[in-house]
Each structure stands twice: as structure tokens, then as C-alpha cells.
Design a protein around this motif. Structure first.
Motif, PDB file in Angstrom:
ATOM      1  N   LYS A 147       0.844  -1.193   0.000  1.00 26.20           N
ATOM      2  CA  LYS A 147       0.000   0.000   0.000  1.00 26.20           C
ATOM      3  C   LYS A 147       0.881   1.245   0.000  1.00 26.20           C
ATOM      4  O   LYS A 147       1.794   1.371   0.820  1.00 26.20           O
ATOM      5  N   GLU A 148       0.609   2.149  -0.931  1.00 30.38           N
ATOM      6  CA  GLU A 148       1.279   3.456  -0.999  1.00 30.38           C
ATOM      7  C   GLU A 148       2.803   3.325  -0.954  1.00 30.38           C
ATOM      8  O   GLU A 148       3.483   3.921  -0.118  1.00 30.38           O
ATOM      9  N   ASP A 214      -8.406  -1.998   3.597  1.00 35.98           N
ATOM     10  CA  ASP A 214      -7.188  -1.189   3.556  1.00 35.98           C
ATOM     11  C   ASP A 214      -6.680  -0.845   4.944  1.00 35.98           C
ATOM     12  O   ASP A 214      -5.797   0.009   5.105  1.00 35.98           O
TER      13      ASP A 214
END
Length: 352
Positions: A147-148, A214
Motif C-alpha cells: 500500500k502506498e 485497507d
């Protein structure tokens, strides 16, 4: 008659005058908690009476410093202790609560089970639930999540946890699953990983577990680590932390240069076979050093050469690595020494 000794071992304690944290030797008796600067000291630094005392666990007053519990005496004095992992905190909290309960009832000390959260029904045992959810075969699977531009290793989503609770009939619906997962998080069994889950844990007056894809979480005693996109060299270093945690706890370690002895938190992983050691007082995630255990020799020893600056005696063992580096360690008890030796021997043969 003198009160019987119930439990002893290393814990990290917050200073009552200064706000620093230091590793101390703690002895729990039927009516008090005593703590010593060293295990070999004949007199304690202080004694905490348990009659009329209350215990708070988990104590979340110190942000990133987890596994903390608080003893508040009848005179309203607060004492903060930190364990090295969830199982250790569970054991101390259980025995201290039992001692306080027996003093209140005028009974002798006797071990008994305690409910870990006042928010949950009496039938819920969070320690038992954590054992099930942590099971490598039938529990929640640890994954590598992205993630990111960050990779979260040994991790899972909030939605996965709630799905598991419902599928195993531990929760009737998603709302009940969130309640149970929040209880596990508040007790320190589950930890938030990443901004989304950390926001949920810190918003408002009560922490909330997020039932979302998430929102990432990890087991408190797992090999979790987060990394950005990195070079091959960084990946080699991170490889040390990919194994499952087999055993962890505090030991006394002799320094290589000054030959002095200090309490260190040790974490043993199986594949690759590494043991990392940390300064438990700092509560940080970066280890002070690591020992590659593949092909090592570990044995009990009667004495340690050059052990002049610290009076150590008993429960000693030595690790000799494949490159002939010697590490001298002291366990809290003879039983713990045996457990560490057996665990290290197993890992040194099976791990790469």
C-alpha cells in the motif's frame, strides 16, 4: 510466617521520580511486588504493597510502548511495568490479580483464571481466542501486503479478521466480530500497521478495530516489519526478520568489549535461524545486534570468564556461532535456561 514467593523475572519499570524506563528484577509474593536493580541484590529498591491495590492492563498511556500494565496502590501511587511480549504480560497480570483478590478475601494465594476485558461477555476468553486466531494452520494467515509504495510483511486486513471470526462461529455478525477484534487490539494481541488502522486505534475516546480491506494489522508477537521499495542489499538485511518467532523474553547478556552484563530482550526466529537482541528499556524496534544460529553450538555453563563487573551465578549458557564467536547469557530460572537451550538447538539445526 513470611509471604511465599509466587513469581520472579525481568520486567521494564518506569521510574517514579524520573520518567526513564529501566529493566529490573521483579519478585511477586503473596502480598507485594518487590523490584531489584540486579537479580543478585539482597535487598529490593522498593516494595509495592498489594493490599487494596488495583491493576490496569493493558495500560495505553505511553503511545508506542506496548505490553504495559499499571499497579495502583491503596495510597494512589502508580507503578508502570512493561513485559517483553503478550504471553509474559498475561502471566504477570493473572498472578498479580489473583494475589490482590486473595488479599481482599482474606484467602491464601491461589491461581485462577481472570477475564481480560470488562466490555466483553464473561464467556469470552481473549487469550484463548488469540491462540486460535494465531494458529499457523487454521488461524488468520499472515501475508505480504502492499500500500502506498510500502510493503507490510506478516500482516493481514481488518476485514480478514472479522471474516475469520464469523467463519469459526466466534462472532454472529460483523458488528460482534469488530467488538471481539477491538478487544484483542486493546489487550495488545493485535497491533495496527499503517496510517488507516492507526487512525482508527487513536480516534475518539475508545480505540476501534476497522473492518476494512485497507486497514492493516499484525500479531504482537509476529515477525512484522514494514519496508519501502528497496535495493537488493536492503532485502538481504530484511531476510533476517522473515522467520516465525519461536521464543522471546529477557536474558542477561555479557558485553563483548567491556564484559559488563545488561538485560536484553531476545527474539528467536526459525527460518532463517537468527536471534536478535534489543534494549528493553527503550522499547524500540531496531535491534542492538543479531546472532546467526545456523550450525551454532549452545550449552549450559557453570561460570563465565572475565565476569568481574557483575555478580552472576547460576542459570548460565553459552552460544558459539559457526564463526567461533562466543555469547554468554543468563536466564531468569533453570527451567527458562533449559527452554532457551532446547529452542536454540532446534532452530540451529532446522533453520537456514
Amino acid at each position: 510466617m513470611e509471604p511465599k514467593q509466587v513469581k520472579e523475572g525481568y520486567l521494564v519499570k518506569k521510574g517514579t521520580v524520573l520518567s526513564n524506563w529501566k529493566a529490573v528484577w521483579v519478585i511477586l509474593s503473596e502480598d507485594a511486588v518487590e523490584f531489584y536493580k540486579r537479580k543478585t541484590d539482597s535487598s529490593p529498591k522498593a516494595m509495592i504493597p498489594l493490599k487494596g491495590a488495583t491493576l490496569t492492563s493493558p495500560c495505553q498511556d505511553f503511545g508506542k510502548r506496548t505490553m504495559v500494565f499499571k499497579i495502583s496502590t491503596a495510597k494512589k501511587q502508580d507503578h508502570f511495568f512493561q513485559a517483553s511480549h503478550s504471553g509474559e504480560r498475561e502471566a504477570w497480570v493473572k498472578d498479580i490479580k489473583s494475589a490482590i483478590g486473595c488479599l481482599e478475601g482474606g484467602k491464601k494465594f491461589a491461581r485462577k483464571s481472570t477475564r481480560r476485558s470488562i466490555r466483553l461477555p464473561d464467556t469470552v476468553n481473549l487469550n484463548e481466542l488469540y491462540t486460535l486466531i494465531r494458529d499457523q494452520d487454521n488461524g488468520v494467515k499472515e501475508l505480504k501486503l502492499e500500500k502506498e509504495n510500502k510493503i507490510y510483511n506478516h500482516c493481514f486486513t481488518g476485514g480478514t479478521v472479522v471474516d475469520w471470526l464469523i467463519s469459526k462461529e466466534r462472532a454472529r455478525n460483523r458488528a460482534e466480530g469488530v467488538m471481539l477484534a477491538t478487544g484483542l487490539m486493546n489487550e495488545g494481541y493485535l497491533q495496527p500497521a499503517g496510517d488507516r488502522s492507526k487512525t482508527g486505534a487513536s480516534e475518539g475516546t475508545e480505540s476501534v478495530f476497522l473492518d476494512e480491506s485497507d486497514a492493516f494489522y499484525f500479531f504482537a508477537d509476529s515477525g512484522f516489519f514494514c519496508e519501502g521499495y528497496s535495493s537488493d542489499e536492503d532485502d538481504i538485511v530484511k531476510e533476517e526478520f522473515r522467520g516465525n518467532i519461536i521464543k522471546q523474553g529477557c536474558l542477561l547478556k555479557q558485553g563483548h568489549r567491556r564484559k559488563n552484563w545488561k538485560v536484553r530482550k531476545f527474539t528467536l526466529r526459525d527460518d532463517p535461524a537468527f536471534i536478535h537482541y534489543y534494549d528493553p528499556a527503550k522499547g524500540g524496534e531496531e535491534p542492538l545486534g543479531s546472532i546467526h544460529l545456523r550450525g551454532c553450538v549452545v550449552t549450559a555453563v557453570e561460570f563465565v570468564p572475565d565476569a568481574k563487573r557483575y555478580d552472576v551465578d547460576g542459570d548460565l549458557f553459552e552460544i558459539i556461532t559457526s564463526d567461533e564467536t562466543h555469547y554468554f547469557l543468563q536466564a531468569a530460572t533453570a527451567h527458562e535456561k533449559k527452554e532457551w537451550i532446547q529452542a536454540i538447538q532446534t532452530v540451529s539445526k532446522s533453520g537456514k
